[in-house]
Every structure is written in structure tokens, then in C-alpha cells.
Design a protein around this motif. Structure first.
Motif, short mmCIF file in Angstrom:
data_model
loop_
_atom_site.label_atom_id
_atom_site.label_comp_id
_atom_site.label_asym_id
_atom_site.label_seq_id
_atom_site.Cartn_x
_atom_site.Cartn_y
_atom_site.Cartn_z
N TYR A 179 0.83 -1.20 0.00
CA TYR A 179 0.00 0.00 0.00
C TYR A 179 0.87 1.26 0.00
N SER A 205 -2.79 -1.21 -4.45
CA SER A 205 -3.82 -1.13 -3.41
C SER A 205 -4.63 -2.41 -3.35
N MET A 232 -7.70 0.55 4.92
CA MET A 232 -7.41 0.45 3.48
C MET A 232 -8.69 0.28 2.68
N GLN A 236 -10.15 2.83 -0.26
CA GLN A 236 -10.43 2.33 -1.60
C GLN A 236 -11.92 2.28 -1.93
#
Length: 310
Positions: A179, A205, A232, A236
Motif C-alpha cells: 500500500y 492497493s 485500506m 479504496q
């Protein structure tokens, strides 16, 4: 921080699965044995390993580190102790706000890890220890040195997951690295291309989330993994998955002060996601449904002609 503990390569069975963080449940059966079996440790070292394992389970990392250091005084090439000392040094060093102390612990961790890597260049535990030390050292470096560290640890973090795929810590570190590299800014990318030979391959990602999903699958009770994965997913746009992970994290009781902090961060992250999801649901419910076979033209109210108006 990432979890502590390393596979005991000695014959003492009670110390065999010490790589994982002390958890609320017994560590899972290891799915893969070390590539190079070690000879049985002398009884005195076996006893010290048991002592260190007990201290680690009781979250007494400083005392456990001292025991591993004692082992290394009599057995400087003891693989388990080198790996454990490296990971514990990172965990302890990360608690300090003073950069001088952080640097001292992270440098010591790197020294232990490098010695372990010399013993077993392909070892999953030694590669994880090196990658972990480098990743944390990078937080104290200036931009150029930090990017060089991220480049250098690439092979180590991939070897760690390749040779120890049963450990959540290796997948978590891989996900963090993927990441971070995926989100290099323009200057970082230019510097990497012009000075370091290019941006490290593997930064993605999507792959970062996949790695963290694997870590979460192995250790669903690890609050730090839950937090990393939820964060994360939120970045996203995977709001539903982030909410799912955070709701599961709410049910995990924190034990240490570090876990308490992470638990609070998870709880703080959840309400805004729930509000955003509620707004989305409201918007969807406010849109009238279109009957099957209908088109927008057939649903529109026909505009009256001139003759109709008259």
C-alpha cells in the motif's frame, strides 16, 4: 505494531510456535516446518526458551528480550533467539516517542535480524525480521533513505510470506508495504526512477487489501490487522467491507494498552462509515423503480400538443 514471536527451531515443543503474538487462543498448528531443521538445544537453553515464551505470553516483552539476549551470550548463532530479539526490539522501540531511543532499538533489531539472515538466507522468520526492522527504521529516515529502505526490504517481505504463509504478521507487513509503495507521490516516484532504479514492483492497493485479508483470515482476533484492513478498505471505497471488519473488531476485548488505543481508533472510524452508508441507502431508496421492459421515454409524462391545449 506488528506482532511478535518466532518459530522455535529447537527441539523444545513448548517453544515451537512462538512466532505469533500472544493471543486469546492457542497458536494454530504450523502449516510448514522450517527448511533446515536445527539440532536439539541443550536443556538449559530449552528452559530459557520456555521462560521467554511465558514472558511473551504475559506481554512482558522487555523481560522476554532480556532472556533471548542471555541465550545469545552463550549461543551467538541461536536462530530463534536472534529472530525473536529482532522482533521484540522493534515492538519495544516503537513505544517510545523519543527518536534516540527508537533508533537504538531499531538498530539493534536490524543487527539481530541480519545475523539471523546470514544463518538462513531463505528463512521465513529471518526475512520477516529484516523486513520488519527496515520498515520501522524507514520511519526515522529522510526521504531518500526512506525510499531506499522500502526498495531494499521488498525481497525480504516477499520471502517471508513465501516461506511462512501461515503467519498473519508476514501478510500484514506485505500489505502495508504494498500500500505504501502504491501511494508514492510524484516526487517519490521521480526520485525512485532517477536514483534508485525504479519504483519497486508489487505496489498495489488491490494486492495490499488481498494481503491484509489473508492476515485477517489467519488472525481474525488481531486488532491491528482489523484496523489496517478497515482503513485500506475505506480509502479504496469498499465501505461495506470496512464496516464489516470494524463491527467484528468491536467484539474483540483489548488486553494491552496498545490494543486499547487501536480498539478506540476502530470505534472512531465506524460511525462516519455508517452515516455515509445510511445516506447512500437513502439515496437509493428515493430513486423510483423502473418496471421491467420500460424505458425512460415511456415513463415520461407526454407533453401536450398545441391542439390539445386549445
Amino acid at each position: 505494531m506488528l506482532g511478535v514471536g518466532l518459530l522455535c527451531l529447537a527441539a523444545a515443543p513448548a517453544a515451537e510456535a512462538q512466532f505469533l503474538v500472544p493471543t486469546r487462543k492457542p497458536a494454530p498448528t504450523l502449516s510448514k516446518r522450517p527448511e533446515t531443521p536445527a539440532l536439539a538445544d541443550p536443556p538449559a537453553i530449552q528452559q530459557q526458551l520456555l521462560q521467554a515464551a511465558s514472558l511473551t505470553t504475559s506481554f512482558k516483552e522487555s523481560e522476554a528480550l532480556a532472556v533471548y539476549q542471555e541465550i545469545l551470550k552463550t549461543a551467538p548463532t541461536h536462530y530463534l533467539s536472534l529472530c525473536q530479539a529482532a522482533v521484540l526490539s522493534v515492538k519495544i522501540g516503537a513505544r517510545y516517542s523519543d527518536e534516540t531511543r527508537k533508533t537504538a532499538y531499531f538498530n539493534a533489531a536490524r543487527s539481530y535480524a541480519d545475523r539471523a539472515l546470514l544463518l538462513r538466507p531463505e528463512g521465513g522468520e529471518s526475512n520477516y525480521a529484516v523486513a520488519l526492522a527496515l520498515f520501522n527504521q524507514a520511519t526515522l529516515y529522510k526521504a531518500g533513505a526512506r525510499l531506499a529502505a522500502f526498495r531494499d526490504l521488498r525481497s525480504n517481505v516477499y520471502l517471508a510470506t513465501e516461506h511462512r504463509p501461515d503467519l498473519a504478521e508476514t501478510w500484514q507487513l506485505l500489505g502495508r508495504w504494498q500500500y505504501r509503495v502504491a501511494h508514492y507521490n510524484l516526487l517519490e516516484r521521480l526520485y525512485s526512477k532517477l536514483v534508485l532504479g525504479g519504483v519497486p514492483e508489487g505496489g498495489s492497493s488491490r494486492q495490499a487489501i488481498e494481503s491484509l485479508e489473508q492476515a485477517h483470515k489467519i488472525a481474525p482476533g488481531n486488532l491491528q490487522v482489523c484496523y489496517d484492513l478497515a482503513r485500506m478498505c475505506r480509502y479504496q471505497g469498499r465501505r461495506r467491507r470496512a464496516i464489516e471488519v470494524l463491527r467484528a473488531a468491536e467484539k474483540i476485548p483489548p488486553i494491552t494498552s496498545e490494543e486499547l488505543v487501536v480498539s478506540r481508533l476502530c470505534r472512531q472510524m465506524l460511525p462516519p462509515l455508517l452515516r455515509a452508508d445510511a445516506r447512500r441507502q437513502k439515496r437509493q431508496n428515493s430513486v423510483p423503480s423502473v418496471p421491467r421492459g420500460s424505458t425512460l421515454d415511456t415513463l415520461r409524462t407526454p407533453t401536450p400538443s398545441v391542439s390539445q391545449k386549445e
